[in-house]
Motif scaffolding. Structure first.
Motif: not given
Length: 134
Positions: A28-34, A53-55, A57-62
């Motif tokens: 995610l960081e490599d793709r511009g996510y903080r 990511h951009e505007s 908030i992204v909740f990511v289930e891994v």
């Protein structure tokens, strides 16, 4: 008399899960996510990764699985019950961080690992990012 001491056994599933979450965060960081939070916990459960990511908030289930596992693919393991749980925990996160009104997205990152020749290490065979998965 010696006090009872519980020795912790290494949990292979936990180690695999943590490895997968590290790989997902790097991806995610490599793709511009903080990355805002990892393994954020409350009474209702845990959010694996919270990112901006951009505007949104992204909740990511891994979900991390070994190649050739018996219990289906990593993406298939995010069932209706899990989706409801993640949404519920996300509401708590938003409330505690005063982020109401922010654009949201729920993603899944599914990672398949292959064991290396040393049998003690894994290699990412496939990383699949499903944006707006639910």
């Amino acid at each position: 008399m010696r006090p009872y001491q519980r020795t912790a056994k290494p949990d292979g599933r936990r180690a695999i899960g943590l490895y997968g979450e590290r790989q997902a965060a790097e991806y995610l960081e490599d793709r511009g996510y903080r990355i805002l939070d990892r393994n954020w916990r409350c009474r209702a459960g845990e959010l694996d990764i919270v990112a901006r990511h951009e505007s949104a908030i992204v909740f990511v289930e891994v979900r991390t699985r070994r190649a050739g596992g018996r219990f289906g693919t990593a993406v298939e393991s995010v069932d209706g019950r899990k989706r409801l749980q993640v949404r519920s925990i996300a509401e708590v996160y938003l409330s505690m961080n005063k982020l109401h009104g922010t654009r949201l997205r729920f993603d899944v990152i599914a990672i398949t690992l292959r064991q290396t020749e040393t049998d003690s290490e894994f290699k990412v065979e496939e990383l699949r990012h499903v944006e707006a998965a639910f």
